[in-house]
Design an enzyme around this catalytic site. Structure first.
Site, PDB file in Angstrom:
ATOM      1  N   CYS A  28      -2.537   0.088   7.058  1.00 52.87           N
ATOM      2  CA  CYS A  28      -2.368   1.061   6.974  1.00 52.87           C
ATOM      3  C   CYS A  28      -1.840   1.911   8.652  1.00 52.87           C
ATOM      4  O   CYS A  28      -1.085   2.610   8.776  1.00 52.87           O
ATOM      5  CB  CYS A  28      -2.223   1.899   5.653  1.00 52.87           C
ATOM      6  SG  CYS A  28      -1.501   1.014   4.352  1.00 52.87           S
ATOM      7  N   HIS A  60       1.080  -1.253   0.135  1.00 52.72           N
ATOM      8  CA  HIS A  60       0.055   0.402  -0.311  1.00 52.72           C
ATOM      9  C   HIS A  60       1.144   1.399   0.508  1.00 52.72           C
ATOM     10  O   HIS A  60       1.989   1.566   0.484  1.00 52.72           O
ATOM     11  CB  HIS A  60      -1.019   0.116   1.310  1.00 52.72           C
ATOM     12  CG  HIS A  60      -2.222  -1.426   1.247  1.00 52.72           C
ATOM     13  ND1 HIS A  60      -3.452  -1.701   1.859  1.00 52.72           N
ATOM     14  CD2 HIS A  60      -2.280  -2.103  -0.076  1.00 52.72           C
ATOM     15  CE1 HIS A  60      -3.408  -1.753   1.746  1.00 52.72           C
ATOM     16  NE2 HIS A  60      -3.114  -2.881   0.504  1.00 52.72           N
ATOM     17  N   GLU A 106       0.779   3.980   1.664  1.00 53.91           N
ATOM     18  CA  GLU A 106       1.160   4.164   2.857  1.00 53.91           C
ATOM     19  C   GLU A 106       2.221   4.275   3.555  1.00 53.91           C
ATOM     20  O   GLU A 106       3.101   4.425   4.383  1.00 53.91           O
ATOM     21  CB  GLU A 106      -0.050   4.767   4.327  1.00 53.91           C
ATOM     22  CG  GLU A 106      -1.345   5.272   3.546  1.00 53.91           C
ATOM     23  CD  GLU A 106      -2.132   4.312   3.080  1.00 53.91           C
ATOM     24  OE1 GLU A 106      -1.408   2.973   2.255  1.00 53.91           O
ATOM     25  OE2 GLU A 106      -3.599   4.496   3.156  1.00 53.91           O
TER      26      GLU A 106
END
Ligand SMILES: O=c1ccn([C@H]2C[C@H](O)[C@@H](COP(=O)(O)O)O2)c(=O)[nH]1
Ligand code: ZN
Length: 157
Positions: free
Chosen positions: A104, A76, A78
């Site tokens: 996240c 992801h 993040e």
């Protein structure tokens, strides 16, 4: 002096959006930009495969057998921004184009980020979102939504 310069929020969300444009995900492109208390960019990322995993050798779909989808493989945005960080993230702020998922969110909290500024909240009715909000509130991580709209390259001369 020019009066129509962009705000800090527009600037850093713009950077997050530019980063998202590097994503190979045909469904959702996510970008994240972390800044420190001095408004310096200290981390940036987008959703993509781990190093060594070739973009054309892994699935990008979102339906069917789990292993035939992108979900088990994509890092992801993040997480990538946190992993790419050039400094300790205590007290920093994350600009992210999509509200962070629960996984996240755990990384954000543990990294010391204390503010999240996001644009889209398209998964707000999901259980993951509910879990993320519960953790953020418990950990006193502030979050707020901004809308900066489309990145306009024709404004860059
Ligand atoms: O917190 C998040 C949540 C999701 N992403 C990425 C992971 C996937 O590449 C897409 C989501 O795909 P959908 O087709 O919308 O299910 O977004 C992320 O980077 N950060
Ligand atoms: Zn996530």
């Amino acid at each position: 002096m020019r009066k129509d310069y962009i705000t800090w929020d527009q600037y850093f969300m713009g950077v997050a959006k530019l980063s998202a444009m590097r994503s190979k995900d045909p469904g959702t492109q996510v970008g994240a930009c972390i800044i420190n208390a001095g408004k310096r960019i200290v981390g940036i990322g987008y959703n993509g495969l781990p190093q060594g995993c070739k973009d054309d050798e892994f699935p990008w779909g979102n339906e069917g057998d789990f292993l035939q989808t992108k979900y088990p493989f994509v890092v992801h945005a993040e997480a990538n921004a946190i992993l790419n960080a050039t400094t300790n993230l205590k007290g920093s702020t994350m600009y992210v184009t999509l509200f962070p998922c629960n996984e996240c969110t755990k990384l954000i909290i543990q990294s010391g980020i204390t503010e999240i500024i996001y644009e889209s909240n398209k998964y707000q009715s999901s259980k993951e979102h509910e879990a993320a909000v519960k953790m953020l509130k418990a950990s006193h991580v502030n979050f707020r939504q901004i809308q900066v709209g489309e990145l306009r390259y024709d404004k860059i001369t």
